[in-house]
Design a protein around this motif. Structure first.
Motif, PDB file in Angstrom:
ATOM      1  N   ARG A   1       0.859  -1.192   0.000  1.00 37.62           N
ATOM      2  CA  ARG A   1       0.000   0.000   0.000  1.00 37.62           C
ATOM      3  C   ARG A   1       0.885   1.228   0.000  1.00 37.62           C
ATOM      4  O   ARG A   1       2.049   1.148   0.360  1.00 37.62           O
ATOM      5  CB  ARG A   1      -0.896  -0.020   1.231  1.00 37.62           C
ATOM      6  CG  ARG A   1      -2.151  -0.829   1.028  1.00 37.62           C
ATOM      7  CD  ARG A   1      -3.230  -0.360   1.987  1.00 37.62           C
ATOM      8  NE  ARG A   1      -2.730  -0.370   3.341  1.00 37.62           N
ATOM      9  CZ  ARG A   1      -3.126  -1.267   4.255  1.00 37.62           C
ATOM     10  NH1 ARG A   1      -3.986  -2.177   3.937  1.00 37.62           N
ATOM     11  NH2 ARG A   1      -2.661  -1.227   5.466  1.00 37.62           N
TER      12      ARG A   1
ATOM     13  N   THR B   1       2.631  -0.161   4.360  1.00 38.45           N
ATOM     14  CA  THR B   1       2.160  -1.444   4.861  1.00 38.45           C
ATOM     15  C   THR B   1       1.694  -2.289   3.683  1.00 38.45           C
ATOM     16  O   THR B   1       1.614  -1.820   2.563  1.00 38.45           O
ATOM     17  CB  THR B   1       0.988  -1.249   5.830  1.00 38.45           C
ATOM     18  OG1 THR B   1      -0.027  -0.540   5.135  1.00 38.45           O
ATOM     19  CG2 THR B   1       1.415  -0.500   7.051  1.00 38.45           C
TER      20      THR B   1
ATOM     21  N   LYS C   1      -4.777  -8.563  14.191  1.00 41.42           N
ATOM     22  CA  LYS C   1      -5.850  -7.657  13.799  1.00 41.42           C
ATOM     23  C   LYS C   1      -7.125  -8.439  13.524  1.00 41.42           C
ATOM     24  O   LYS C   1      -7.121  -9.432  12.802  1.00 41.42           O
ATOM     25  CB  LYS C   1      -5.417  -6.875  12.553  1.00 41.42           C
ATOM     26  CG  LYS C   1      -6.283  -5.678  12.279  1.00 41.42           C
ATOM     27  CD  LYS C   1      -5.587  -4.702  11.363  1.00 41.42           C
ATOM     28  CE  LYS C   1      -5.271  -5.321  10.019  1.00 41.42           C
ATOM     29  NZ  LYS C   1      -4.547  -4.416   9.147  1.00 41.42           N
TER      30      LYS C   1
ATOM     31  N   ASP D   1     -10.869   5.397   2.918  1.00 42.65           N
ATOM     32  CA  ASP D   1      -9.620   5.336   3.682  1.00 42.65           C
ATOM     33  C   ASP D   1      -9.697   4.285   4.761  1.00 42.65           C
ATOM     34  O   ASP D   1      -8.774   3.516   4.994  1.00 42.65           O
ATOM     35  CB  ASP D   1      -9.333   6.701   4.322  1.00 42.65           C
ATOM     36  CG  ASP D   1      -8.453   7.547   3.427  1.00 42.65           C
ATOM     37  OD1 ASP D   1      -7.849   6.959   2.513  1.00 42.65           O
ATOM     38  OD2 ASP D   1      -8.394   8.762   3.634  1.00 42.65           O
TER      39      ASP D   1
ATOM     40  N   ARG E   1      -9.316   0.961   3.298  1.00 44.39           N
ATOM     41  CA  ARG E   1      -7.991   0.681   2.742  1.00 44.39           C
ATOM     42  C   ARG E   1      -7.075   0.054   3.781  1.00 44.39           C
ATOM     43  O   ARG E   1      -6.099  -0.589   3.449  1.00 44.39           O
ATOM     44  CB  ARG E   1      -7.362   1.974   2.219  1.00 44.39           C
ATOM     45  CG  ARG E   1      -7.889   2.313   0.846  1.00 44.39           C
ATOM     46  CD  ARG E   1      -7.093   3.394   0.145  1.00 44.39           C
ATOM     47  NE  ARG E   1      -7.864   3.859  -0.987  1.00 44.39           N
ATOM     48  CZ  ARG E   1      -8.496   5.030  -1.024  1.00 44.39           C
ATOM     49  NH1 ARG E   1      -8.377   5.877  -0.024  1.00 44.39           N
ATOM     50  NH2 ARG E   1      -9.225   5.356  -2.069  1.00 44.39           N
ATOM     51  N   GLU E   2      -7.411   0.245   5.045  1.00 40.73           N
ATOM     52  CA  GLU E   2      -6.658  -0.411   6.093  1.00 40.73           C
ATOM     53  C   GLU E   2      -6.755  -1.925   5.972  1.00 40.73           C
ATOM     54  O   GLU E   2      -5.896  -2.656   6.436  1.00 40.73           O
ATOM     55  CB  GLU E   2      -7.226  -0.013   7.465  1.00 40.73           C
ATOM     56  CG  GLU E   2      -7.086   1.437   7.798  1.00 40.73           C
ATOM     57  CD  GLU E   2      -5.677   1.756   8.216  1.00 40.73           C
ATOM     58  OE1 GLU E   2      -5.154   1.048   9.084  1.00 40.73           O
ATOM     59  OE2 GLU E   2      -5.091   2.697   7.636  1.00 40.73           O
ATOM     60  N   HIS E   3      -7.858  -2.373   5.409  1.00 40.79           N
ATOM     61  CA  HIS E   3      -8.136  -3.810   5.458  1.00 40.79           C
ATOM     62  C   HIS E   3      -8.115  -4.492   4.108  1.00 40.79           C
ATOM     63  O   HIS E   3      -7.950  -5.700   4.036  1.00 40.79           O
ATOM     64  CB  HIS E   3      -9.516  -4.042   6.082  1.00 40.79           C
ATOM     65  CG  HIS E   3      -9.691  -3.376   7.411  1.00 40.79           C
ATOM     66  ND1 HIS E   3      -9.228  -3.943   8.575  1.00 40.79           N
ATOM     67  CD2 HIS E   3     -10.240  -2.192   7.755  1.00 40.79           C
ATOM     68  CE1 HIS E   3      -9.511  -3.131   9.592  1.00 40.79           C
ATOM     69  NE2 HIS E   3     -10.124  -2.053   9.114  1.00 40.79           N
TER      70      HIS E   3
END
Lengths: 569, 568
Positions: free
Chosen positions: A152, A156, A402, A520, A523-525
């Protein structure tokens, strides 16, 4: 219960007269006999079952609870076990297999496929884990712990393929099966060396794939023919790359075209051909290089049903007749029936991230009957696997604590309503493959709809069946405005993303928010493409549920005044 | 299918025009060589009698052709490198963006000085200068087209090339070049048309105290304009139109018809562009024999050579590659740095009046360009939609409009100016007319294309709901043609800025006529060899065009491709 019959049976047993006991049982109504049989001590049951004629054993096995059948079946040698399962009535067998837990299922399937050899007949131990098929020859490809991550922008990475071990052995057709977006194609590309692995290594005959330029060919979903070259020139492309000179190259290309039935079309351009003919050219091009492994990436997906079926048949004919100069075929598909029809071994992939959920042999003899009971068993089992994501949740990987974010299945809300109505008409419960068959939906299209219905608690899915819940029933029978309300309630109580969107909007003073904020968040996941699809689905559901309105011009969400008003009343 | 039994005489007769054409081409090349290698003559007398025109036309055609092939080579190399090397791409593409917005004339002094210094004693030096000048007006859009084509090759085709281990050569010849062909052909036509547009500026110019002119159609027209010889102007314009129409029929039509096979379509199109010339060439025995003994073996040998090289193991290739790339990169960087420093020094010489001239000129040209676009839009939108909605009408008008569009506006300029001066308008109006002549066609063609692609059902919906004429336009026509209109405006706007250098400043009747504008500033600076002013004005124009592209057009493009896209 039948007291006199029970007494007689006990008497026979206490005398050790097994033959008489059997005769007594056989004279009874099967249901009564089964009940009676279950009432005697287990040790006696085992002895008696072992001596039972195959037909009778099959009849009783169809009546016992599945665990009982399973254990008793294993009191007999493997070849007899095979025969008994074979003799069971199709409905009974289906129910039995349906109810088996996955591990037991896989184990049983492995046993059923094992050739009748004596070693396998030795009494198996129940506690042993499911044995994946044992390759007889040294594998051509060995993938060790290969994984794929996408970087990303913030540094990350997202894992799209979990560490995977996979071996491709010679002499068989392997099907890699999985829902769309599960990373099947990526896996194929890593095996061929087209795409690099993020970790782990792919070995061809023990050497890293990057070093050995393996002799492979790929048949592509979109055919990937060069439209400016004639059919013949297209087939010659890989031969030129192998520096093969003219007369020989020409001969080989013509021969390859002839093997797929394209003689006479050498000078045609691809755009003059139908889809099926184009894919034949794709096959001819692939076969011309005599690849060690022929890879196929959804080769029949872009064709209509009949053409695809025809082409599958011809491929199989070539393969079985050993007319294909290739040692193995590796087929990527999302079509369950296609996999069961063609493959000797099926690997089922789960997603987010992709990992192997099951890997088993399909020992059915070719040609396979689509409507045969065995065929349907496999189809049903794969449905079961694919509808139960939690089935094989592995142990948590350290460092990745997570909590996974809830994934919205990509189903339009209209299709969910359609499914529920269908279920309502069918008395509330139905086999998945039957629904797919009836609606002419591929599993890829059907699964998201089922998952969505389950997520919203409108349905339950278990072992390849879907069952409507009372909420779902209410929804299916409601009128348009009530449906909206029910959908809204379900969405707000079960869908994390919609909950977040709704509460964020409600808490902001102007009740509006940029959609980018939620992108957003996602996008973490998820990788970007998945984020896009999650957002699309959320918008589709949220707008229907009157949770918010979306303004495409400004890319903002705002609280739906109508919705708020409706709730206030 | 050709009939099997054919009289040899018929075959020969059919081949006759081709053989004659080859001989004529050979002769033309020979005489060109003799002229180019001759001694320098920078002050040839340009004869105004019509008899001299064929020779001049040949010279001009030769210049444009050589410039075109030069553009083609540079395009392929530049586009290939930019598409394949991510590091080079980051630098090459913005550079291309900037170069594209620099007007042709601004290249004149450096190019000429370099070329004349390189080959001082032969005519070739000046000729090369002129060719490079034409080249600078042709190359950029071709390069962009090839670059973006190569970047957009479908993934599965690339994977097929990779999995079957095509050598770079085979990949280039069988995949990348064919995939780029359609866009390249289209842009080649545009580029060559641009070459004709700037021909007058490229064949006759003042460089410091030297008045350079080269025999050709451009200098003929310029000389005729200087002399105010209307008859000669008309002769020149007619010749040019004739040459352009013949080029269109003999070269571009066949190439377009031939390039159809490179379309990425899955099904055969119903209407395919055809060309009788192409059919003639295809049926020719002479050509097919020639190809069989030259092209085919060469292609075979090259393919096999690169395939063998590709298959051969190449040890520590990576180790050898790096230093060369580094050295090249550092050299390029140093060169760039030097150029920037020199440029700043040159800009430092600008005087206050220079600044005022640039500022004033920018404002004037800006208004002129926008006014031109508005005027062009005002007539092309209704006319284009009217034609586009009627397939029969557009079938008739398209070829006529295409011929009209192929006439370079600069060639007509003397006539227009003559007329305007007679009725009392000056170059102020004249420049707008010229810009209009040069830019309106882009708009018209795009609008016709847009209007003819409006789906019938949408038109029917509007009819069913009895939308008024205004509503028709507001709800359907304008939104539907928006993406096409935008493409037209972008091309027209860039073209107009570039054309201002010839539109605002003109040698006519033995005097110089000019109006306030950035183009005039550039032209005057070139004429008077005021390099700092030339540089300042050029940088201003380039910066302005790039900025307008970035800030305005690109955003509108996004809007066009999302909201106003008619999806099939």
């Amino acid at each position: 219960m039948n007291p006199p019959a029970a007494d007689k049976l006990r008497a026979s047993l206490s005398q050790g007269n097994w033959d008489r006991a059997l005769t007594q049982l056989e004279r009874l109504d099967p249901q009564v006999a089964a009940d009676l049989f279950m009432s005697i001590p287990f040790e006696d049951q085992e002895v008696l079952f072992r001596q039972m004629p195959v037909e009778f054993a099959a009849t009783l096995a169809g009546i016992f609870p599945y665990y009982h059948t399973y254990v008793l079946l294993h009191s007999r040698p493997v070849d007899e076990l095979n025969a008994i399962v074979d003799k069971m009535s199709p409905a009974a067998r289906m129910q039995f297999i349906d109810e088996l837990p996955a591990e037991a299922w896989q184990r049983l399937m492995n046993e059923l496929q094992t050739p009748h050899d004596a070693a396998a007949a030795a009494a198996p131990e129940l506690a042993a884990p499911a044995i994946p098929h044992a390759p007889l020859e040294a594998p051509i490809i060995e993938a060790r712990h290969i994984e794929k991550r996408f970087q990303r922008p913030d540094g990350t990475s997202i894992q799209v393929i979990a560490p995977t071990d996979l071996a491709v052995e010679p002499g068989i057709i392997i099907a890699l099966l999985g829902p769309s977006g599960s990373g099947k194609s990526t896996l194929l590309r890593m095996l061929t060396g087209l795409a690099p692995t993020s970790a782990g290594e792919v070995l061809w005959h023990g050497k890293p794939v990057a070093e050995c330029a393996p002799n492979v060919a790929i048949v592509f979903q979109s055919f990937a023919l060069f439209p400016w070259l004639t059919v013949l020139e297209n087939v010659e492309v890989p031969l030129v790359a192998r520096a093969m000179e003219h007369p020989e190259r020409h001969r080989r290309a013509i021969q390859s075209l002839a093997s797929v039935g394209l003689t006479g079309f050498e000078n045609a351009y691809p755009k003059e051909l139908s889809g099926g003919m184009k894919q034949r050219v794709g096959f001819a091009r692939a076969l011309a290089v005599e690849p060690e492994i022929l890879f196929m990436d959804e080769p029949f997906s872009a064709l209509d049903v009949l053409t695809a079926e025809n082409l599958r048949g011809e491929l199989l004919e070539l393969w079985l007749g050993k007319k294909i100069p290739t040692r193995s075929i590796f087929l990527v598909t999302h079509n369950i029936e296609e996999a069961v029809l063609l493959a000797d071994r099926i690997i089922v992939l789960g997603r987010n991230p992709a990992k192997i959920r099951a890997d088993f042999r399909v020992p059915l003899a070719q040609p396979r009957e689509r409507n045969s009971a065995e065929f349907l068993l496999y189809v049903d089992y794969i449905y079961k696997l694919m509808t139960q994501p939690q089935l094989e949740a592995g142990p948590p990987v350290p460092g990745e604590t997570k909590v996974p974010y809830q994934v919205l299945p990509h189903a339009r809300r209209g299709t969910i309503a359609g499914l529920l109505e269908l279920l309502g008409d069918r008395g509330g419960k139905e086999d998945l493959y039957r629904i797919a068959d009836e609606l002419h939906l591929e599993v890829d299209d059907l699964l998201p709809i089922v998952e969505a219905a389950v997520l919203l608690a409108f349905a339950k899915s278990d072992k390849g069946d879907v069952e409507i819940t009372p909420e779902g029933k209410a929804f299916a029978e409601a009128d348009i405005s009530t449906r909206k309300r029910l959908f809204r309630d379900a969405a707000l109580s079960h869908v994390t993303l919609l909950q977040q969107m709704h509460s964020a909007l409600a808490n902001k003073s102007d009740h509006t928010m940029s959609l980018e904020f939620f992108r957003d968040l996602l996008r973490e996941h998820f990788p970007d493409a998945e984020v896009q699809r999650q957002i699309e689905t959320a918008l589709n559901w949220g707008r229907y549920a009157d949770l918010f309105t979306y303004h495409a011009d400004s890319d903002r969400l705002s609280l739906d005044e109508l919705g708020v008003g409706a709730r206030d009343h | 299918m050709a009939p099997k039994q054919e009289k040899p005489l018929t075959g020969l007769l059919r081949d006759l025009p081709i053989i004659l054409a080859v001989i004529a081409l050979f002769y033309a090349l020979l005489s060109l060589t003799r002229y180019w290698t001759g001694p320098v003559n920078t002050q040839p007398v340009i004869h105004l009698q019509p008899g001299a025109l064929p020779k001049y036309a040949l010279f001009s055609l030769a210049r444009i052709t050589v410039a075109y092939f030069l553009s083609l080579i540079v395009t392929l190399i530049y586009g290939y490198v930019a598409a394949h090397n991510a590091r080079a791409e980051r630098f090459l593409i913005p550079l291309l963006d900037t170069l594209q917005s620099i007007p042709v004339l601004s290249f004149l002094p450096p190019v000429m000085v370099a070329m004349v210094a390189l080959i001082p004693t032969r005519q070739l030096g000046v000729e090369l200068g002129s060719i490079v000048l034409i080249f600078t007006g042709q190359v950029w859009n071709m390069t962009f087209s090839v670059y973006s084509s190569m970047k957009n090759i479908p993934r599965e085709l690339l994977e097929a090339a990779q999995v079957y281990r095509l050598s770079w050569w085979q990949r280039f010849v069988q995949l990348e070049l064919p995939y780029s062909a359609i866009g390249l052909v289209w842009n080649s036509m545009m580029s060559v048309a641009g070459g004709w547009f700037f021909l007058m500026a490229c064949e006759m110019f003042v460089l410091g105290n030297r008045d350079l002119r080269l025999p050709g159609l451009g200098s003929y027209l310029q000389t005729a304009a200087n002399a105010g010889d209307t008859r000669a102007i008309l002769w020149g314009v007619s010749t040019m139109v004739l040459v352009i129409v013949m080029m269109d029929q003999l070269i571009w039509r066949p190439i377009i018809a031939w390039s159809q096979k490179f379309k990425m379509e899955q099904v055969e199109a119903l209407q395919v562009p055809r060309s009788p010339i192409l059919d003639l060439l295809r049926r020719s025995k002479f050509l097919s024999t020639a190809a069989a003994i030259t092209v085919t073996p060469a292609r075979e040998a090259l393919g096999l050579f690169f395939a063998r090289r590709h298959l051969a193991p190449r040890p520590n290739r990576v180790a050898r590659k790096f230093p060369a790339a580094w050295i090249l990169g550092i050299a390029a960087l140093l060169g760039l740095l030097y150029a920037v420093v020199q440029m700043l020094i040159e800009l430092g010489r600008l005087t206050l009046p220079d600044f005022r001239a640039i500022l004033l000129g920018t404002g004037a040209t800006f208004l002129r360009v926008e006014l031109t676009l508005v005027l062009a839009g005002l007539w092309t939108i209704p006319v284009g939609v009217y034609i586009g909605l009627r397939p029969k009408l557009s079938a008739i008008t398209q070829p006529i409009a295409q011929i009209a569009a192929s006439v370079p506006a600069t060639a007509l300029f003397p006539i227009v100016l003559l007329f305007l001066i007679r009725v009392g308008g000056g170059i102020g109006i004249g420049s707008i007319v010229l810009l209009l002549l040069g830019t309106q066609w882009y708009l018209l063609f795009n609008i016709i294309a847009g209007a003819s692609s409006i789906p019938t059902d949408l038109k029917e919906v509007c009819d069913v709901f009895r939308l008024s004429r205004v509503e028709h336009w507001r709800r359907l026509f304008l939104p539907a043609i928006f993406p096409y209109l935008l493409t037209g405006f972008v091309t027209a706007s860039g073209g107009a800025w570039n054309a201002s250098i010839v539109a605002e400043y003109f040698h006519f009747h033995g005097q110089t006529i000019s109006t306030t504008g950035l183009g005039a500033v550039i032209s005057r600076a070139t004429d008077s060899s005021n390099f700092s002013l030339l540089l300042g004005a050029t940088v201003t124009m380039a910066a302005l065009v790039v900025t307008i592209n970035r800030l305005l057009w690109r955003r509108l493009y996004v809007l066009a491709s999302t909201k106003y896209k008619l999806e099939s």
